[in-house]
Scaffold this active site. Structure first.
Site, PDB file in Angstrom:
ATOM      1  N   GLU A 226       9.136   0.769  11.198  1.00  0.00           N
ATOM      2  CA  GLU A 226      10.233   1.731  10.968  1.00  0.00           C
ATOM      3  C   GLU A 226       9.621   3.114  11.073  1.00  0.00           C
ATOM      4  OE1 GLU A 226      13.191   0.727  10.719  1.00  0.00           O
ATOM      5  OE2 GLU A 226      13.141  -1.299   9.932  1.00  0.00           O
TER       6      GLU A 226
ATOM      7  N   LYS B  97       0.850  -1.203   0.000  1.00  0.00           N
ATOM      8  CA  LYS B  97       0.000   0.000   0.000  1.00  0.00           C
ATOM      9  C   LYS B  97       0.876   1.239   0.000  1.00  0.00           C
ATOM     10  CE  LYS B  97      -1.773   2.669   2.917  1.00  0.00           C
ATOM     11  NZ  LYS B  97      -1.529   3.906   2.146  1.00  0.00           N
TER      12      LYS B  97
ATOM     13  N   CYS C 129      13.918  10.086   7.510  1.00  0.00           N
ATOM     14  CA  CYS C 129      13.749   9.699   8.917  1.00  0.00           C
ATOM     15  C   CYS C 129      15.043   9.732   9.733  1.00  0.00           C
ATOM     16  CB  CYS C 129      13.164   8.302   8.970  1.00  0.00           C
ATOM     17  SG  CYS C 129      14.133   7.116   8.020  1.00  0.00           S
TER      18      CYS C 129
ATOM     19  N   GLY D 137       6.647   4.603   8.515  1.00  0.00           N
ATOM     20  CA  GLY D 137       5.861   5.832   8.565  1.00  0.00           C
ATOM     21  C   GLY D 137       6.029   6.519   9.904  1.00  0.00           C
ATOM     22  N   SER D 138       5.038   7.305  10.262  1.00  0.00           N
ATOM     23  CA  SER D 138       5.147   8.110  11.475  1.00  0.00           C
ATOM     24  C   SER D 138       5.010   7.246  12.734  1.00  0.00           C
ATOM     25  CB  SER D 138       4.052   9.175  11.475  1.00  0.00           C
ATOM     26  OG  SER D 138       2.794   8.544  11.472  1.00  0.00           O
ATOM     27  N   THR D 139       5.547   7.769  13.821  1.00  0.00           N
ATOM     28  CA  THR D 139       5.454   7.046  15.086  1.00  0.00           C
ATOM     29  C   THR D 139       3.987   6.920  15.510  1.00  0.00           C
ATOM     30  OG1 THR D 139       7.667   7.697  15.738  1.00  0.00           O
ATOM     31  CG2 THR D 139       6.156   7.123  17.527  1.00  0.00           C
TER      32      THR D 139
ATOM     33  N   GLU E  86      10.158  15.363  15.934  1.00  0.00           N
ATOM     34  CA  GLU E  86      10.602  15.268  14.539  1.00  0.00           C
ATOM     35  C   GLU E  86       9.959  16.408  13.753  1.00  0.00           C
ATOM     36  OE1 GLU E  86       9.015  12.046  12.035  1.00  0.00           O
ATOM     37  OE2 GLU E  86      11.092  11.594  11.527  1.00  0.00           O
TER      38      GLU E  86
ATOM     39  N   ALA F 201       1.233   6.641  13.620  1.00  0.00           N
ATOM     40  CA  ALA F 201       0.581   5.556  12.876  1.00  0.00           C
ATOM     41  C   ALA F 201       1.168   4.213  13.293  1.00  0.00           C
ATOM     42  CB  ALA F 201       0.746   5.778  11.374  1.00  0.00           C
ATOM     43  N   GLY F 202       2.482   4.191  13.548  1.00  0.00           N
ATOM     44  CA  GLY F 202       3.139   2.949  13.971  1.00  0.00           C
ATOM     45  C   GLY F 202       2.566   2.419  15.272  1.00  0.00           C
TER      46      GLY F 202
HETATM   47  P1  NAD Z   1       2.265   8.287   7.921  1.00  0.00           P
HETATM   48  O1  NAD Z   1       2.446   7.461   9.120  1.00  0.00           O
HETATM   49  O2  NAD Z   1       1.243   9.356   7.940  1.00  0.00           O
HETATM   50  O3  NAD Z   1       1.880   7.359   6.666  1.00  0.00           O
HETATM   51  C1  NAD Z   1       2.701   6.281   6.260  1.00  0.00           C
HETATM   52  C2  NAD Z   1       1.846   5.264   5.531  1.00  0.00           C
HETATM   53  O4  NAD Z   1       0.955   4.650   6.452  1.00  0.00           O
HETATM   54  C3  NAD Z   1       0.973   5.832   4.433  1.00  0.00           C
HETATM   55  O5  NAD Z   1       0.889   4.880   3.390  1.00  0.00           O
HETATM   56  C4  NAD Z   1      -0.381   6.006   5.124  1.00  0.00           C
HETATM   57  O6  NAD Z   1      -1.465   5.982   4.216  1.00  0.00           O
HETATM   58  C5  NAD Z   1      -0.393   4.799   6.043  1.00  0.00           C
HETATM   59  N1  NAD Z   1      -1.141   4.923   7.284  1.00  0.00           N
HETATM   60  C6  NAD Z   1      -1.293   6.019   8.068  1.00  0.00           C
HETATM   61  N2  NAD Z   1      -1.990   5.705   9.180  1.00  0.00           N
HETATM   62  C7  NAD Z   1      -2.272   4.377   9.101  1.00  0.00           C
HETATM   63  C8  NAD Z   1      -2.964   3.455   9.945  1.00  0.00           C
HETATM   64  N3  NAD Z   1      -3.510   3.848  11.093  1.00  0.00           N
HETATM   65  N4  NAD Z   1      -3.049   2.177   9.557  1.00  0.00           N
HETATM   66  C9  NAD Z   1      -2.491   1.762   8.402  1.00  0.00           C
HETATM   67  N5  NAD Z   1      -1.851   2.587   7.546  1.00  0.00           N
HETATM   68  C10 NAD Z   1      -1.739   3.878   7.900  1.00  0.00           C
HETATM   69  O7  NAD Z   1       3.706   8.850   7.569  1.00  0.00           O
HETATM   70  P2  NAD Z   1       4.128   9.844   6.399  1.00  0.00           P
HETATM   71  O8  NAD Z   1       3.778  11.230   6.767  1.00  0.00           O
HETATM   72  O9  NAD Z   1       3.642   9.317   5.090  1.00  0.00           O
HETATM   73  O10 NAD Z   1       5.726   9.638   6.413  1.00  0.00           O
HETATM   74  C11 NAD Z   1       6.565  10.381   7.221  1.00  0.00           C
HETATM   75  C12 NAD Z   1       6.964   9.608   8.456  1.00  0.00           C
HETATM   76  O11 NAD Z   1       7.584   8.380   8.084  1.00  0.00           O
HETATM   77  C13 NAD Z   1       7.993  10.338   9.288  1.00  0.00           C
HETATM   78  O12 NAD Z   1       7.649  10.259  10.648  1.00  0.00           O
HETATM   79  C14 NAD Z   1       9.280   9.574   9.024  1.00  0.00           C
HETATM   80  O13 NAD Z   1      10.239   9.671  10.034  1.00  0.00           O
HETATM   81  C15 NAD Z   1       8.775   8.204   8.848  1.00  0.00           C
HETATM   82  N6  NAD Z   1       9.767   7.382   8.122  1.00  0.00           N
HETATM   83  C16 NAD Z   1      10.463   6.422   8.809  1.00  0.00           C
HETATM   84  C17 NAD Z   1      11.433   5.688   8.158  1.00  0.00           C
HETATM   85  C18 NAD Z   1      12.222   4.613   8.878  1.00  0.00           C
HETATM   86  O14 NAD Z   1      12.780   3.754   8.206  1.00  0.00           O
HETATM   87  N7  NAD Z   1      12.306   4.618  10.190  1.00  0.00           N
HETATM   88  C19 NAD Z   1      11.690   5.919   6.818  1.00  0.00           C
HETATM   89  C20 NAD Z   1      10.974   6.908   6.157  1.00  0.00           C
HETATM   90  C21 NAD Z   1       9.998   7.632   6.826  1.00  0.00           C
END
Ligand code: NAD
Length: 521
Positions: A253, A179, A289, A231-233, A388, A235-236
């Site tokens: 991650e 996705k 990140c 993605g973001s902490t 961040e 959402a993680g």
């Molecule tokens: P985000 O968490 O908003 O979205 C990431 C992905 O998750 C998107 O595809 C989004 O549609 C999906 N998503 C969001 N909420 C969800 C949920 N509740 N359930 C399932 N899927 C969901 O993050 P973003 O704004 O797209 O990316 C930026 C963030 O990603 C920053 O915090 C950055 O540090 C982090 N990031 C981490 C790494 C790493 O390897 N540690 C690498 C790149 C980016």
């Protein structure tokens, strides 16, 4: 550039979406539309998981292939991505604002290298080994693909972060539902086209362009066996909670707030350190990140460090991401720029000193640009040093001089995050000694670039588990220990007795039984 697609890539075919809903990425350099694709909703996610499930469970399917045969397909997949490199780099830049020069280095080439690396690991890894038991008999230890993988990625490195999941999953024998993020869905079609052209079997890779709702549905789907998320902490945490309830393996991650420790012996000549320091602190407009966005400077050389960082930030050409000269492109969206500007304002209100940037460039009246910004005299307890920012904003924080840089290590470790970091020094041994005391999962000396051979991931609020390296393959495997009460005689173990979900994997020991290779590259 107008890229339009009307189908979804599911089960190795281009299928009609279940609704008329569409996603339309916008170029953050120009604010113009780049095209549109169908938005996958729950019914489409169900179809994709069904296709991945069927491909995984089918007897004689992907999971049962000899690993070397899977590796051949993965190498063809890498070649097909290479053939689309130009278009992929341009699409990524146009969608997320990554300078095209950086996209060419990191978003093409690198994903192919990751695929080829895991194709090699598939060949070299022993998926079954027999161990002499301590209790008289023997044990066959099987490494089985974990199953159907839900791979969810952000917009900042759509190609690389997808491949960090697809490549080890394919090597292990898993099938994948990817996705992508709504901001970067167009380049995912080139991945699908490359997979199809390479002969990746139907259902091994399925792609559902969608937003948070589609992601949440995918994470909780009963047909999914493992979740791999970047993605973001915030959402993680939500995804981790769901996976905890379901007892579903998950790799997370997440965000970071890494420290760049400048030691008192560092060479501060921009001709020596400049390029690597910029790469480690500002790559992709600060939307990376692992960047070392807290720069820790020894008091004895504090003014020199502030001047260096300020001059470097000021020297970077800001402009359209597709312009070859650009080193800093726009933020991904208007909302993201406002968020970053809010952080800068907060830092100034907390007492930081602005040495450069902080404004929208006067000559760029369209696009979501922000000048590279340096905030000096920051205290590590301030919000601007703790959260961040995800934009081109660096904080410089002074530390007390000492031979072992104890104060710098203390400040580096005083963070909710634990992802990356750097140490800058004329003495690499000393740098490594300091780096080892920093509580992050990765760290670089005089530079930073995650190498595919080594695990990459975060601790604390930066995540759970690792990607890359043999450890990244292990995240897509589960173990089965088959105890033999009499010593093994080298014959094929009889019948698997596996459940239907293991049907494909059950064939796997056949070609691998003889090897005792362990999980090493
Ligand atoms: P985000 O968490 O908003 O979205 C990431 C992905 O998750 C998107 O595809 C989004 O549609 C999906 N998503 C969001 N909420 C969800 C949920 N509740 N359930 C399932 N899927 C969901 O993050 P973003 O704004 O797209 O990316 C930026 C963030 O990603 C920053 O915090 C950055 O540090 C982090 N990031 C981490 C790494 C790493 O390897 N540690 C690498 C790149 C980016």
């Amino acid at each position: 550039m107008d890229s339009r697609h009307d189908h979804l890539y599911i089960g190795g075919a281009w299928v009609r979406p279940s609704t008329e809903r569409r996603l339309a990425p916008v170029d953050p350099s120009t604010e113009l539309s780049l095209g549109s694709v169908p938005e996958a909703v729950e019914a489409d996610v169900d179809a994709a998981v069904g296709a991945a499930r069927a491909a995984f469970d089918s007897p004689g399917g992907w999971a049962s292939w000899e690993p070397s045969r899977r590796g051949e397909v993965m190498e063809r997949f890498a070649a097909e991505l290479d053939a689309r490199a130009r278009d992929i780099a341009a699409l990524v830049s146009a969608q997320n604002g990554m300078p095209v020069n950086i996209a060419r280095q990191l978003e093409v080439g690198y994903p192919g290298a990751v695929l080829r690396y895991y194709a090699g690991l598939a060949r070299e890894t022993g998926f079954s080994e027999v161990r002499a038991g301590l209790l008289g008999g023997s044990v066959e230890v099987r490494r089985l693909p974990v199953g159907v993988v839900a791979a969810i990625v952000p917009w900042n490195y759509p190609q690389v972060l997808s491949m960090f999941k697809i490549a080890p999953a394919m090597a292990a024998g898993c099938t994948v539902v990817l996705k992508p993020s709504p901001e970067t869905v167009l380049d995912s079609y080139l991945v699908a086209e490359a997979a199809q052209a390479a002969g990746v079997p139907a259902g091994v890779l399925n792609i559902v362009p969608g937003g948070r709702a589609a992601g949440a549905h995918l994470v909780a789907h009963p047909g999914v066996d493992k979740v791999a998320f970047t993605g973001s902490t915030a959402a993680g945490r939500a995804i981790g909670e769901t996976c905890g309830r379901l007892l579903r393996p998950v790799t997370l991650e997440l965000g970071g707030k890494s420290a760049g420790i400048v030691l008192d012996d560092a060479e501060l000549d921009p001709a020596v350190i400049g390029q690597d320091l910029v790469a480690a602190t500002l790559t992709n407009n600060g939307q990376t990140c692992f960047l070392s966005t807290r720069i820790l400077a020894p008091r004895g050389r504090y003014a020199e460090v502030v001047d260096l960082v300020t001059d470097l930030a000021r020297s970077l050409p800001v402009g359209n991401a597709l312009d070859e000269q650009t080193l800093v492109g726009p933020l991904v969206s208007a909302a993201q720029r406002e968020r970053v500007e809010g952080h800068v304002a907060k830092g100034l209100a907390e007492g930081a000193r602005l040495t450069t940037g902080g404004r929208r460039p006067a000559d760029l009246d369209r696009g979501w640009f922000l000048e590279p910004t340096v905030l000096a005299d920051v205290d590590n307890s301030w919000t601007v040093a703790r959260e961040e920012i995800f934009g081109p904003v660096l904080c410089v924080i002074p530390y007390e001089d000492s031979k072992d840089a104890a104060d710098a290590v203390r400040i580096a470790n005083d963070s909710d995050f634990g992802l990356g970091g750097t140490v800058w020094t004329a003495d690499p041994e000393r740098g490594a000694a300091v780096a080892r005391r920093v509580h992050t999962s990765t760290i670089g000396v005089n530079g930073y670039l995650p190498d595919p051979v080594a695990p990459f991931g975060g601790t604390k609020a930066s995540g759970l588990g690792s990607e890359l390296g043999p450890e990244g393959l292990a995240a897509y495997l589960r173990f089965q220990s088959v105890y033999q009460s009499s010593p093994a005689d080298g014959r094929e173990p009889a019948g698997s007795g596996a459940e239907p979900r293991d049907a494909g994997a059950a064939h796997q020991h056949t070609p691998m039984t003889a090897t005792t290779t362990t999980l090493t590259a």
